[in-house]
Design a protein around this motif. Structure first.
Motif, PDB file in Angstrom:
ATOM      1  N   ARG A   1       0.932  14.986  -1.509  1.00 47.63           N
ATOM      2  CA  ARG A   1      -0.292  15.382  -0.798  1.00 47.63           C
ATOM      3  C   ARG A   1      -1.545  14.893  -1.519  1.00 47.63           C
ATOM      4  NH1 ARG A   1       1.261  21.481   1.045  1.00 47.63           N
ATOM      5  NH2 ARG A   1       2.184  20.910   3.048  1.00 47.63           N
ATOM      6  N   GLU A   2      -1.559  14.999  -2.842  1.00 47.28           N
ATOM      7  CA  GLU A   2      -2.726  14.535  -3.604  1.00 47.28           C
ATOM      8  C   GLU A   2      -2.879  13.017  -3.488  1.00 47.28           C
ATOM      9  OE1 GLU A   2      -5.153  16.314  -5.065  1.00 47.28           O
ATOM     10  OE2 GLU A   2      -4.134  18.015  -4.127  1.00 47.28           O
ATOM     11  N   TRP A   3      -1.776  12.305  -3.538  1.00 45.30           N
ATOM     12  CA  TRP A   3      -1.835  10.848  -3.359  1.00 45.30           C
ATOM     13  C   TRP A   3      -2.386  10.517  -1.972  1.00 45.30           C
ATOM     14  CZ3 TRP A   3       0.261   7.628   0.257  1.00 45.30           C
ATOM     15  CH2 TRP A   3       0.115   6.253   0.005  1.00 45.30           C
TER      16      TRP A   3
ATOM     17  N   TYR B   1       2.279  16.407  -5.383  1.00 43.74           N
ATOM     18  CA  TYR B   1       1.985  15.035  -5.805  1.00 43.74           C
ATOM     19  C   TYR B   1       1.742  14.122  -4.597  1.00 43.74           C
ATOM     20  CZ  TYR B   1       2.726  10.271  -7.426  1.00 43.74           C
ATOM     21  OH  TYR B   1       2.591   8.928  -7.649  1.00 43.74           O
TER      22      TYR B   1
ATOM     23  N   GLN C   1       0.811  -1.217   0.000  1.00 47.33           N
ATOM     24  CA  GLN C   1       0.000   0.000   0.000  1.00 47.33           C
ATOM     25  C   GLN C   1       0.841   1.262   0.000  1.00 47.33           C
ATOM     26  OE1 GLN C   1       0.718  -1.804   2.626  1.00 47.33           O
ATOM     27  NE2 GLN C   1       1.148  -0.420   4.327  1.00 47.33           N
TER      28      GLN C   1
ATOM     29  N   LYS D   1      -4.334  12.264  -0.038  1.00 48.52           N
ATOM     30  CA  LYS D   1      -5.775  12.560   0.076  1.00 48.52           C
ATOM     31  C   LYS D   1      -6.605  11.390  -0.428  1.00 48.52           C
ATOM     32  CE  LYS D   1      -5.689  17.570  -0.452  1.00 48.52           C
ATOM     33  NZ  LYS D   1      -5.948  18.672  -1.398  1.00 48.52           N
ATOM     34  N   GLN D   2      -6.111  10.712  -1.450  1.00 50.94           N
ATOM     35  CA  GLN D   2      -6.861   9.612  -2.053  1.00 50.94           C
ATOM     36  C   GLN D   2      -6.629   8.271  -1.371  1.00 50.94           C
ATOM     37  OE1 GLN D   2      -5.880   9.553  -6.225  1.00 50.94           O
ATOM     38  NE2 GLN D   2      -6.356  11.704  -6.486  1.00 50.94           N
ATOM     39  N   HIS D   3      -5.525   8.120  -0.642  1.00 53.90           N
ATOM     40  CA  HIS D   3      -5.158   6.800  -0.139  1.00 53.90           C
ATOM     41  C   HIS D   3      -5.031   6.671   1.381  1.00 53.90           C
ATOM     42  CE1 HIS D   3      -3.921   6.704  -4.389  1.00 53.90           C
ATOM     43  NE2 HIS D   3      -4.248   5.432  -4.306  1.00 53.90           N
TER      44      HIS D   3
END
Length: 135
Positions: free
Chosen positions: A126-128, A124, A86, A130-132
């Motif tokens: 931070r965006e990852w 990049y 993960q 937010k989704q995971h």
């Protein structure tokens, strides 16, 4: 309180230049992330072991030696084998565009080349997250 993103910055192989890795590590720290830097001359096994022990969310490798097509897949494989699949595996270095695309096909996240700003890397990750990651 917002959970901090935990990032391990690794410098695998025999490459002795870690200035870029240190700059990225400092930028991630300054952006509020918890950062562990493993230092020079780490094996993929050492990096994955440290990532698991430190319970990080992201493993970021710096590779400028030309061994990226060996090192990134090996770290990805070990993360999967150790039950840590993960974790985001990302990084940068001197990596041709076609190799970046091939590594993405092997489960590696976005890779960054020379000229990338640290702000792009922070965004990049931070965006990852937010989704995971759970808040």
């Amino acid at each position: 309180m917002e959970r901090k993103i935990r990032v391990l910055v690794g410098k695998p192989g025999l490459d002795g230049h870690d200035r870029g890795a240190k700059v990225v590590a400092a930028a991630l720290r300054d952006a509020g992330m918890e950062v562990i830097y493993t230092g020079l001359h780490q094996t993929p096994e050492m990096i994955v072991e440290a990532a698991i022990q430190e319970d990080v969310d992201v493993v970021a490798l710096s590779v400028i030696s030309g061994a990226h097509m060996t090192l990134f897949p090996k770290v990805r494989q070990l993360l999967e084998e150790k039950g840590a699949g993960q974790m985001l595996l990302t990084g940068g270095g001197i990596i041709p565009e076609e190799d970046m695309a091939a590594l993405t096909q092997k489960g590696v996240g976005k890779l960054f080349g020379p000229g990338t700003t640290t702000a792009e890397i922070v965004t990049y990750i931070r965006e990852w997250a937010k989704q995971h990651l759970a808040p």
